[in-house]
Design a protein around this motif. Structure first.
Motif, short mmCIF file in Angstrom:
data_model
loop_
_atom_site.label_atom_id
_atom_site.label_comp_id
_atom_site.label_asym_id
_atom_site.label_seq_id
_atom_site.Cartn_x
_atom_site.Cartn_y
_atom_site.Cartn_z
N UNK A 162 0.68 -1.23 -0.09
CA UNK A 162 -0.16 -0.03 -0.16
C UNK A 162 0.36 1.49 -0.22
N UNK A 163 2.25 1.15 0.75
CA UNK A 163 3.05 2.36 0.06
C UNK A 163 4.03 2.33 -0.80
N UNK A 164 4.27 1.37 -1.41
CA UNK A 164 4.98 1.44 -2.46
C UNK A 164 4.13 2.64 -3.62
N UNK A 165 3.76 2.61 -3.95
CA UNK A 165 3.62 4.76 -4.78
C UNK A 165 3.83 5.66 -3.67
N UNK A 166 4.53 5.54 -2.56
CA UNK A 166 4.67 6.91 -1.96
C UNK A 166 5.94 7.14 -1.90
N UNK A 167 6.43 5.16 -1.93
CA UNK A 167 8.17 5.42 -2.24
C UNK A 167 8.72 5.58 -3.96
N UNK A 168 7.62 5.19 -4.81
CA UNK A 168 7.83 5.53 -5.77
C UNK A 168 8.33 6.91 -5.80
N UNK A 169 7.12 8.24 -5.22
CA UNK A 169 7.37 9.46 -5.40
C UNK A 169 8.77 10.13 -4.60
N UNK A 170 9.03 9.89 -3.38
CA UNK A 170 9.86 9.98 -3.14
C UNK A 170 10.83 9.48 -3.75
N UNK A 171 11.42 9.16 -4.09
CA UNK A 171 12.22 8.58 -4.99
C UNK A 171 12.56 9.35 -6.65
N UNK A 172 11.45 9.83 -6.81
CA UNK A 172 11.14 10.23 -8.04
C UNK A 172 12.29 11.86 -7.05
N UNK A 173 11.79 12.38 -6.58
CA UNK A 173 11.99 13.41 -6.07
C UNK A 173 13.55 14.02 -6.00
N UNK A 174 14.32 12.33 -5.42
CA UNK A 174 15.91 12.75 -5.26
C UNK A 174 16.01 12.86 -6.50
N UNK A 175 15.33 12.45 -7.85
CA UNK A 175 15.87 12.48 -9.34
C UNK A 175 16.04 14.08 -9.39
N UNK A 176 15.16 14.70 -9.23
CA UNK A 176 15.27 16.15 -9.44
C UNK A 176 16.45 16.84 -8.39
N UNK A 177 17.15 16.61 -7.12
CA UNK A 177 17.15 17.00 -5.76
C UNK A 177 19.00 16.19 -7.06
N UNK A 178 19.10 14.89 -7.46
CA UNK A 178 20.84 15.05 -7.96
C UNK A 178 21.41 16.18 -9.11
N UNK A 179 19.46 15.83 -9.84
CA UNK A 179 19.84 16.39 -11.11
C UNK A 179 20.25 18.16 -10.91
N UNK A 180 19.56 18.23 -10.06
CA UNK A 180 20.47 19.93 -9.54
C UNK A 180 21.81 20.71 -8.90
N UNK A 181 21.45 19.54 -7.88
CA UNK A 181 23.13 19.47 -7.45
C UNK A 181 24.30 18.62 -7.28
N UNK A 182 24.32 17.22 -7.40
CA UNK A 182 25.20 15.89 -7.97
C UNK A 182 24.62 15.26 -8.24
#
Length: 364
Positions: free
Chosen positions: A46-66
């Protein structure tokens, strides 16, 4: 000093990303866990989509900073590719060949109209008539005026049957089938449940006996108060200590009924395995999300029609705060599915209808 602080911050965020990937993996493959052994862990799907979304936010972070750390979230998505395709398949619309069978599976909420339509049955009936399906499998196909309902259905479908699981002072529930194909016989799949069940209908389709299994499995039994508290937690309108206590309460309650539902799924799977000589169609309200032991167990050896031909999340339960695909349809290799979809324009129930076309392919 500033360089060291930046490096420390990057390492902390990288560690958080790795933890998110691990949780995404755990939730994505939690359908392998039997709920009777680990009630809480088996509900991680039931929590799978939340972790999918959280991982997507990390992609945006790394693209911006590292950008060199981008491999962490990308590797995470690669590792969960299989459950991701189950949860959110992405297929284009297929060209439907001639000679397909159109099937509708729909939990009609006892024709209550979902508090939007005064004439709930008329709304559902008009919709089904407009769809012109060959087979309609309904869940909660139960009411106190059956004679009137059957008179209406017989005007469209030559063959009709409803099996009631409960009809007493506490409530009424059952599943029904309405079809243009003759019903040769029916058999209730044996498992313990006070108000739910699965019925195997044997239909004569083009001279062959086809097994259609209509299911309404155990619900979550969340009260209106439970659902309201869940929504308040999502909105952040609950104190932390209260939210923590409510979370454990919900997990315990969900786990209890997931364990009960898993035994029902085991029984349905056993029935399917014992009747493999027939072409098989399985559908209904499973009351469980795509990443669950229940869906995975029943789907063993079958094609999941939405996974193979659908597109997107396919959210079939439409109550606010509980956005999941809990209605499913499977078929044996005797059929080829096309364009399985959730019709979210039909809101006369707390579920949306699940529609699919099947091409009957004889085994060589």
């Amino acid at each position: 000093m500033i360089k060291q602080l930046k490096a420390l911050t990057i390492n902390i965020i990288a560690g958080a990303n790795i933890a998110t990937v691990l949780l995404m993996l755990a939730s994505g493959y939690s359908d392998r866990i039997h709920p009777t052994a680990h009630q809480m862990l088996s509900n991680l799907g039931m929590l799978f989509p939340f972790f999918l979304f959280a991982n997507l936010l990390f992609i945006f972070f790394w693209l911006t900073f590292k950008w060199k750390k981008l491999w962490i979230p990308i590797l995470g998505y690669i590792l969960v590719f299989s459950p991701l395709c189950i949860y959110m398949p992405l297929h284009t619309t297929q060209e439907v060949p001639e000679g397909t069978i159109k099937i509708v599976s729909y939990n009609v909420c006892q024709y209550g109209g979902n508090y939007k339509y005064e004439q709930g049955f008329d709304t559902v009936f008009s919709y089904l008539k407009q769809q012109e399906p060959d087979i309609v499998c309904l869940q909660e196909d139960a009411d106190t005026w059956r004679r009137f309902v059957f008179q209406r259905y017989r005007k469209v479908f030559p063959y009709n049957d409803t099996t009631l699981f409960r009809n007493d002072a506490i409530g009424m529930n059952g599943v029904g089938i309405h079809t243009r194909f003759p019903i040769l016989k029916k058999e209730r799949i044996p498992y313990e449940s006070a108000a739910n069940g699965s019925v195997a209908y044997y239909l004569d389709i083009e001279g062959d006996t086809v097994l259609v299994i209509n299911n309404h499995l155990e619900g979550t039994h969340l009260s209106i108060e439970d659902r309201d508290n869940y929504k308040r937690m999502l909105q952040g309108k609950m104190r932390k200590d209260t939210a923590r206590a409510e979370t454990f309460f919900l997990i315990d309650k969900l786990g209890k009924y997931t364990a009960k539902r898993s035994k029902e799924a085991d029984a349905v799977h056993a029935y399917i395995e014992a009747h493999r000589q027939y072409p098989i169609i399985v559908c209904g309200d499973f009351n469980d999300n795509p990443i669950s032991y229940v869906r995975r167990t029943i789907a063993q050896g079958l094609k999941d029609c939405f996974v193979e031909t659908g597109c997107g999340l396919g959210l079939s339960y439409n109550q606010k705060g509980f956005f999941f695909r809990i209605d499913h349809m499977m078929c044996s290799d005797d059929f080829e599915p096309y364009n399985c979809e959730i019709d979210n324009k039909m809101d006369a129930s707390d579920h949306y209808p699940l529609i699919c076309r099947l091409k009957y392919v004889h085994k060589p």
